[in-house]
Scaffold this motif. Structure first.
Motif, PDB file in Angstrom:
ATOM      1  N   LEU A 149       7.564   4.678 -10.895  1.00 10.13           N
ATOM      2  CA  LEU A 149       8.767   4.255 -10.179  1.00 10.13           C
ATOM      3  C   LEU A 149       9.082   2.814 -10.553  1.00 10.13           C
ATOM      4  N   SER A 150      10.341   2.522 -10.808  1.00  8.63           N
ATOM      5  CA  SER A 150      10.728   1.164 -11.183  1.00  8.63           C
ATOM      6  C   SER A 150      10.815   0.275  -9.946  1.00  8.63           C
TER       7      SER A 150
ATOM      8  N   ASN B 279       0.815  -1.219   0.000  1.00  7.48           N
ATOM      9  CA  ASN B 279       0.000   0.000   0.000  1.00  7.48           C
ATOM     10  C   ASN B 279       0.848   1.269   0.000  1.00  7.48           C
ATOM     11  N   HIS B 280       1.980   1.254   0.698  1.00  9.64           N
ATOM     12  CA  HIS B 280       2.877   2.417   0.723  1.00  9.64           C
ATOM     13  C   HIS B 280       3.378   2.726  -0.684  1.00  9.64           C
ATOM     14  N   TRP B 281       3.863   1.705  -1.374  1.00  9.67           N
ATOM     15  CA  TRP B 281       4.410   1.924  -2.711  1.00  9.67           C
ATOM     16  C   TRP B 281       3.323   2.134  -3.747  1.00  9.67           C
ATOM     17  N   LEU B 282       2.148   1.578  -3.513  1.00 16.27           N
ATOM     18  CA  LEU B 282       1.017   1.856  -4.406  1.00 16.27           C
ATOM     19  C   LEU B 282       0.696   3.346  -4.361  1.00 16.27           C
ATOM     20  N   ASP B 283       0.636   3.906  -3.167  1.00  9.31           N
ATOM     21  CA  ASP B 283       0.371   5.337  -3.009  1.00  9.31           C
ATOM     22  C   ASP B 283       1.478   6.176  -3.657  1.00  9.31           C
TER      23      ASP B 283
ATOM     24  N   LEU C  39       3.317  -5.618  -7.186  1.00  9.89           N
ATOM     25  CA  LEU C  39       2.829  -4.277  -7.488  1.00  9.89           C
ATOM     26  C   LEU C  39       3.392  -3.785  -8.820  1.00  9.89           C
ATOM     27  N   ASP C  40       4.670  -4.011  -9.057  1.00  8.41           N
ATOM     28  CA  ASP C  40       5.280  -3.592 -10.309  1.00  8.41           C
ATOM     29  C   ASP C  40       4.632  -4.317 -11.494  1.00  8.41           C
ATOM     30  N   GLN C  41       4.380  -5.614 -11.331  1.00 10.22           N
ATOM     31  CA  GLN C  41       3.726  -6.379 -12.395  1.00 10.22           C
ATOM     32  C   GLN C  41       2.303  -5.877 -12.629  1.00 10.22           C
ATOM     33  N   ALA C  42       1.613  -5.506 -11.571  1.00 12.38           N
ATOM     34  CA  ALA C  42       0.251  -4.974 -11.704  1.00 12.38           C
ATOM     35  C   ALA C  42       0.263  -3.663 -12.498  1.00 12.38           C
ATOM     36  N   PHE C  43       1.248  -2.809 -12.221  1.00  7.63           N
ATOM     37  CA  PHE C  43       1.369  -1.560 -12.980  1.00  7.63           C
ATOM     38  C   PHE C  43       1.673  -1.830 -14.436  1.00  7.63           C
TER      39      PHE C  43
ATOM     40  N   TYR D 169       2.800   9.115 -10.681  1.00  4.22           N
ATOM     41  CA  TYR D 169       2.210   9.106 -12.022  1.00  4.22           C
ATOM     42  C   TYR D 169       1.323  10.337 -12.237  1.00  4.22           C
ATOM     43  N   LYS D 170       0.563  10.722 -11.216  1.00  3.35           N
ATOM     44  CA  LYS D 170      -0.281  11.917 -11.330  1.00  3.35           C
ATOM     45  C   LYS D 170       0.562  13.178 -11.487  1.00  3.35           C
TER      46      LYS D 170
END
Length: 128
Positions: free
Chosen positions: A49-50, A32-36, A85-89, A42-43
């Motif tokens: 972020l890689s 959740n921290h890195w998702l935020d 998370l990276d794969q989801a992005f 991105y906004k």
């Protein structure tokens, strides 16, 4: 040759239950921290972020007294949450019909982690 699947039921001791709960909580916090962070980045400037940047900052984050509890859990589980998370992005930007945080770990019925090979089964009383 067909693939085989095995299901296992674990009966953890009270100490192991605490360790598992800490691990699930820390994995959720990191995700959740890195998702935020990724959403706000991105906004801000339409970049993301890689994984390697996030992993390096996670290491620095563990050194901070505020997040020292992250050292208590399996580091590979934390890294795996960053990979997910990276794969989801990546999936989101390759297939925009999918929402990248559709399967937030807290919202799913099951809580799961992918343990590393370093987890022992019977040699240590506090091992899983």
């Amino acid at each position: 040759m067909p693939n085989k699947a095995y299901k296992f039921r674990l009966y953890p001791t009270p100490a192991q239950k605490i360790l598992l709960a800490k691990t699930f909580g820390c994995v959720r916090l990191v995700y959740n921290h890195w998702l935020d962070r990724k959403i706000s980045q991105y906004k801000e400037d339409q970049t993301t972020l890689s994984y390697t940047f996030c992993a390096k900052e996670l290491t620095e984050m563990k050194k901070n007294d505020q997040y020292a509890f992250l050292k208590e859990v399996d580091s590979i589980s934390l890294q795996q949450s960053l990979r997910h998370l990276d794969q989801a992005f990546q999936n989101f930007f390759n297939q925009p019909k999918k929402d990248f945080h559709d399967s937030n770990p807290k919202e799913t019925e099951r809580t799961a982690i992918r343990p590393s090979a370093s987890i022992r089964t019977s040699s240590c009383p506090t091992a899983i």
